[in-house]
Design an enzyme around this catalytic site. Structure first.
Site, PDB file in Angstrom:
ATOM      1  CD  GLU A   1     -58.928  30.101  55.654  1.00  0.00           C
ATOM      2  OE1 GLU A   1     -59.233  29.579  56.748  1.00  0.00           O
ATOM      3  OE2 GLU A   1     -57.913  30.797  55.494  1.00  0.00           O
TER       4      GLU A   1
ATOM      5  CE  LYS B   1     -54.987  30.738  56.889  1.00  0.00           C
ATOM      6  NZ  LYS B   1     -56.090  31.563  57.321  1.00  0.00           N
TER       7      LYS B   1
HETATM    8  C1  LIG Z   1     -61.971  26.770  60.172  1.00  0.00           C
HETATM    9  C2  LIG Z   1     -61.489  27.967  60.938  1.00  0.00           C
HETATM   10  C3  LIG Z   1     -60.498  28.772  60.389  1.00  0.00           C
HETATM   11  C4  LIG Z   1     -60.026  29.883  61.102  1.00  0.00           C
HETATM   12  N1  LIG Z   1     -59.044  30.643  60.542  1.00  0.00           N
HETATM   13  C5  LIG Z   1     -58.522  31.660  61.248  1.00  0.00           C
HETATM   14  C6  LIG Z   1     -57.429  32.404  60.718  1.00  0.00           C
HETATM   15  O1  LIG Z   1     -56.981  32.161  59.601  1.00  0.00           O
HETATM   16  N2  LIG Z   1     -56.901  33.397  61.480  1.00  0.00           N
HETATM   17  C7  LIG Z   1     -57.375  33.689  62.732  1.00  0.00           C
HETATM   18  O2  LIG Z   1     -56.822  34.581  63.395  1.00  0.00           O
HETATM   19  N3  LIG Z   1     -58.434  33.023  63.255  1.00  0.00           N
HETATM   20  C8  LIG Z   1     -59.018  32.014  62.548  1.00  0.00           C
HETATM   21  N4  LIG Z   1     -60.071  31.309  63.073  1.00  0.00           N
HETATM   22  C9  LIG Z   1     -60.619  31.702  64.391  1.00  0.00           C
HETATM   23  C10 LIG Z   1     -59.743  31.165  65.517  1.00  0.00           C
HETATM   24  O3  LIG Z   1     -59.486  29.808  65.307  1.00  0.00           O
HETATM   25  C11 LIG Z   1     -60.393  31.374  66.892  1.00  0.00           C
HETATM   26  O4  LIG Z   1     -60.693  32.740  67.024  1.00  0.00           O
HETATM   27  C12 LIG Z   1     -59.431  30.918  67.993  1.00  0.00           C
HETATM   28  O5  LIG Z   1     -59.274  29.519  67.944  1.00  0.00           O
HETATM   29  C13 LIG Z   1     -59.920  31.321  69.385  1.00  0.00           C
HETATM   30  O6  LIG Z   1     -58.964  30.929  70.327  1.00  0.00           O
HETATM   31  P1  LIG Z   1     -59.391  30.570  71.822  1.00  0.00           P
HETATM   32  O7  LIG Z   1     -58.145  30.399  72.600  1.00  0.00           O
HETATM   33  O8  LIG Z   1     -60.402  31.538  72.313  1.00  0.00           O
HETATM   34  O9  LIG Z   1     -60.174  29.196  71.711  1.00  0.00           O
HETATM   35  P2  LIG Z   1     -59.815  27.788  71.062  1.00  0.00           P
HETATM   36  O10 LIG Z   1     -58.617  27.862  70.221  1.00  0.00           O
HETATM   37  O11 LIG Z   1     -61.087  27.315  70.458  1.00  0.00           O
HETATM   38  O12 LIG Z   1     -59.483  26.895  72.341  1.00  0.00           O
HETATM   39  C14 LIG Z   1     -60.418  26.628  73.350  1.00  0.00           C
HETATM   40  C15 LIG Z   1     -59.933  25.424  74.139  1.00  0.00           C
HETATM   41  O13 LIG Z   1     -60.807  25.217  75.252  1.00  0.00           O
HETATM   42  C16 LIG Z   1     -61.174  23.841  75.331  1.00  0.00           C
HETATM   43  N5  LIG Z   1     -62.494  23.782  75.950  1.00  0.00           N
HETATM   44  C17 LIG Z   1     -63.653  24.259  75.459  1.00  0.00           C
HETATM   45  N6  LIG Z   1     -64.658  24.057  76.336  1.00  0.00           N
HETATM   46  C18 LIG Z   1     -64.113  23.430  77.401  1.00  0.00           C
HETATM   47  C19 LIG Z   1     -64.635  22.979  78.653  1.00  0.00           C
HETATM   48  N7  LIG Z   1     -65.919  23.139  78.974  1.00  0.00           N
HETATM   49  N8  LIG Z   1     -63.793  22.399  79.526  1.00  0.00           N
HETATM   50  C20 LIG Z   1     -62.469  22.244  79.229  1.00  0.00           C
HETATM   51  N9  LIG Z   1     -61.924  22.661  78.064  1.00  0.00           N
HETATM   52  C21 LIG Z   1     -62.731  23.252  77.163  1.00  0.00           C
HETATM   53  C22 LIG Z   1     -61.157  23.371  73.883  1.00  0.00           C
HETATM   54  O14 LIG Z   1     -61.015  21.963  73.801  1.00  0.00           O
HETATM   55  C23 LIG Z   1     -59.948  24.128  73.338  1.00  0.00           C
HETATM   56  O15 LIG Z   1     -58.761  23.412  73.571  1.00  0.00           O
HETATM   57  C24 LIG Z   1     -60.570  30.199  62.384  1.00  0.00           C
HETATM   58  C25 LIG Z   1     -61.572  29.388  62.931  1.00  0.00           C
HETATM   59  C26 LIG Z   1     -62.027  28.282  62.220  1.00  0.00           C
HETATM   60  C27 LIG Z   1     -63.092  27.413  62.823  1.00  0.00           C
END
Ligand SMILES: Cc1cc2nc3c(=O)[nH]c(=O)nc-3n(C[C@H](O)[C@H](O)[C@H](O)COP(=O)(O)OP(=O)(O)OC[C@H]3O[C@@H](n4cnc5c(N)ncnc54)[C@H](O)[C@@H]3O)c2cc1C
Length: 399
Positions: A167, A375
């Site tokens: 992407e 998307k």
């Molecule tokens: C470029 C890219 C494209 C992607 N495309 C897709 C897609 O098309 N479809 C799909 O399903 N998935 C996609 N993914 C994967 C998806 O983005 C992740 O699986 C998803 O974001 C995970 O969600 P989460 O809630 O676990 O964490 P996140 O969304 O990463 O959120 C974690 C949060 O915790 C906070 N945080 C972290 N550490 C700390 C700390 N120590 N103290 C306080 N706060 C903290 C961060 O700031 C953030 O706000 C993509 C990922 C990337 C990088």
């Protein structure tokens, strides 16, 4: 009143919070959300920000704008969790909890490849993404202004051709055009490579569709090299091994998308259960032996009964985990049991710039403009699940 603490305002954390809305309103729980930034960012759009094709404000949502007044928001970084004392330590505070939801997301993983961490830029959060575009633009500018015209300055190598890597490479088509126009550079001189150790591109799609993605990139002058084991990185090159032969790919902009792991807080908190920041949860998304702690999103490795491997980490599963966790908590408060978590895989879409994509969704396989729109609709759905419909429509620019 139960004291629920949610760590992380990503897809997992915010969907859990949204699912608790009713019981918060009814005064049945007190909820504290902890996040290191004042905003949520849409991780699934970070490749666009990295390429400079969207702005930070397009994918950031201020948490105070979506939070009910009754939710306590702590903007701080979590540094430790003491599961015996049931306390979360942030840089500034200590927070007690009765129930804890951990959704701290992912970090880059470089598998010990020499020089990778120091020299290649990862796509991990908004600051990291902006750094990539800044590096790209300053290198193009340097090329335009220098007399030597070092081709490395207008070369980009991307390690990893998974979903995020492809992407990002596709976004670079537009970036290259913009930067070449801006700095008066011949587009044909720009070199862009995507490398991967895997022998197959995008194995989650049928071959005809991954071939389509590859052709999309190659037709636009982006070289995809598969079976390339990346052995090391220095400030201006990746060292790779292809068919037993060593090769160096030179570029002043090196990007790494080939590996992610869960938050480092996971391994520190659960040294015996968590590996690479991910923990194999129970079927109800709790920590084995610690039923008051739920793990959602990229920190969770959920292996469905009867299967051997966890599902890949995606925003899609993170949202479903957050919603499930909220239901589980509500049922628990009411003394009811909850059936095990079941993941519904609605498919996958890989964008190829803003107007093209390949999709394998809801049992259908398709490509082109419709896939690109799918998307955007999926992204809007994820934002709605985390926040509300108004924010989803505004942020995804679908109309
Ligand atoms: C470029 C890219 C494209 C992607 N495309 C897709 C897609 O098309 N479809 C799909 O399903 N998935 C996609 N993914 C994967 C998806 O983005 C992740 O699986 C998803 O974001 C995970 O969600 P989460 O809630 O676990 O964490 P996140 O969304 O990463 O959120 C974690 C949060 O915790 C906070 N945080 C972290 N550490 C700390 C700390 N120590 N103290 C306080 N706060 C903290 C961060 O700031 C953030 O706000 C993509 C990922 C990337 C990088």
């Amino acid at each position: 009143m139960k004291n629920v603490v949610i760590l992380g305002a990503g897809y997992g954390g915010l969907t859990a919070l949204k699912g608790l809305k009713k019981v918060i309103k009814e005064g049945k729980v007190k909820v504290t959300l902890v996040n290191k930034n004042s905003y949520h960012y849409d991780t699934v759009n970070l490749h666009e920000l990295s390429a400079g094709n969207i702005k930070r404000e397009d994918i950031c949502i201020e948490i105070k704008d979506i939070l009910a007044e009754t939710v306590n928001f702590v903007q701080d970084e979590v540094i430790k969790i003491d599961t015996d004392k049931k306390i979360v330590y942030t840089k500034q505070q200590e927070l007690d909890y009765d129930l804890l939801v951990v959704g701290l997301g992912f970090e880059t993983q470089t598998f010990g490849i020499e020089g990778m961490l120091e020299n290649a830029l990862p796509i991990t959060d908004v600051n990291a993404a902006e750094k990539i575009f800044y590096r790209l633009e300053s290198n193009f500018k340097k090329y335009a202004e220098s007399e030597e015209k070092d081709i490395k300055d207008i070369s980009v190598v991307v390690g990893g051709t998974g979903l995020a890597g492809i992407e990002f490479l596709a976004e670079l088509v537009e970036t290259r055009k913009e930067l070449c126009n801006k700095y008066g550079i011949d587009e044909k001189l720009v070199k862009i490579y995507g490398l991967d150790a895997a022998p197959v591109l995008l194995p989650m799609f049928d071959k005809a569709y991954s071939d389509y993605a590859r052709k999309f990139l190659e037709d636009r002058g982006i070289e995809i090299i598969l079976g390339a084991g990346i052995k090391g990185a220095t400030s201006d090159r990746f060292v790779v091994e292809i068919d037993g032969e060593r090769r160096e790919l030179l570029a002043s902009t090196l990007v790494w998308t080939a590996g992610v792991k869960g938050s480092r807080i996971m391994d520190a908190t659960f040294p015996e259960l968590s590996k690479n920041g991910r923990l194999v949860t129970t079927q109800q998304l709790t920590v084995p032996g610690l039923e008051d702690i739920y793990i959602v999103g990229d920190c969770a490795a959920f292996i469905e009964e009867g299967q051997e491997r966890p599902y890949p980490t995606t925003a899609q599963i993170a949202c479903q985990m957050g919603t499930y966790t909220a239901k589980h908590i509500v049922n628990r408060l009411e003394g009811n049991s909850t059936p095990n978590f079941k993941y519904i895989n609605r498919g996958v879409v890989c964008s190829l710039g803003s107007k093209d994509a390949i999709a394998s969704a809801m049992g259908l396989k398709y490509k082109g403009f419709l896939a690109a729109k799918t998307k955007k609709a999926i992204e809007a759905k994820a934002i709605n699940e985390c926040t509300n419909i108004k924010t989803a429509i505004r942020n995804q620019r679908i109309f």
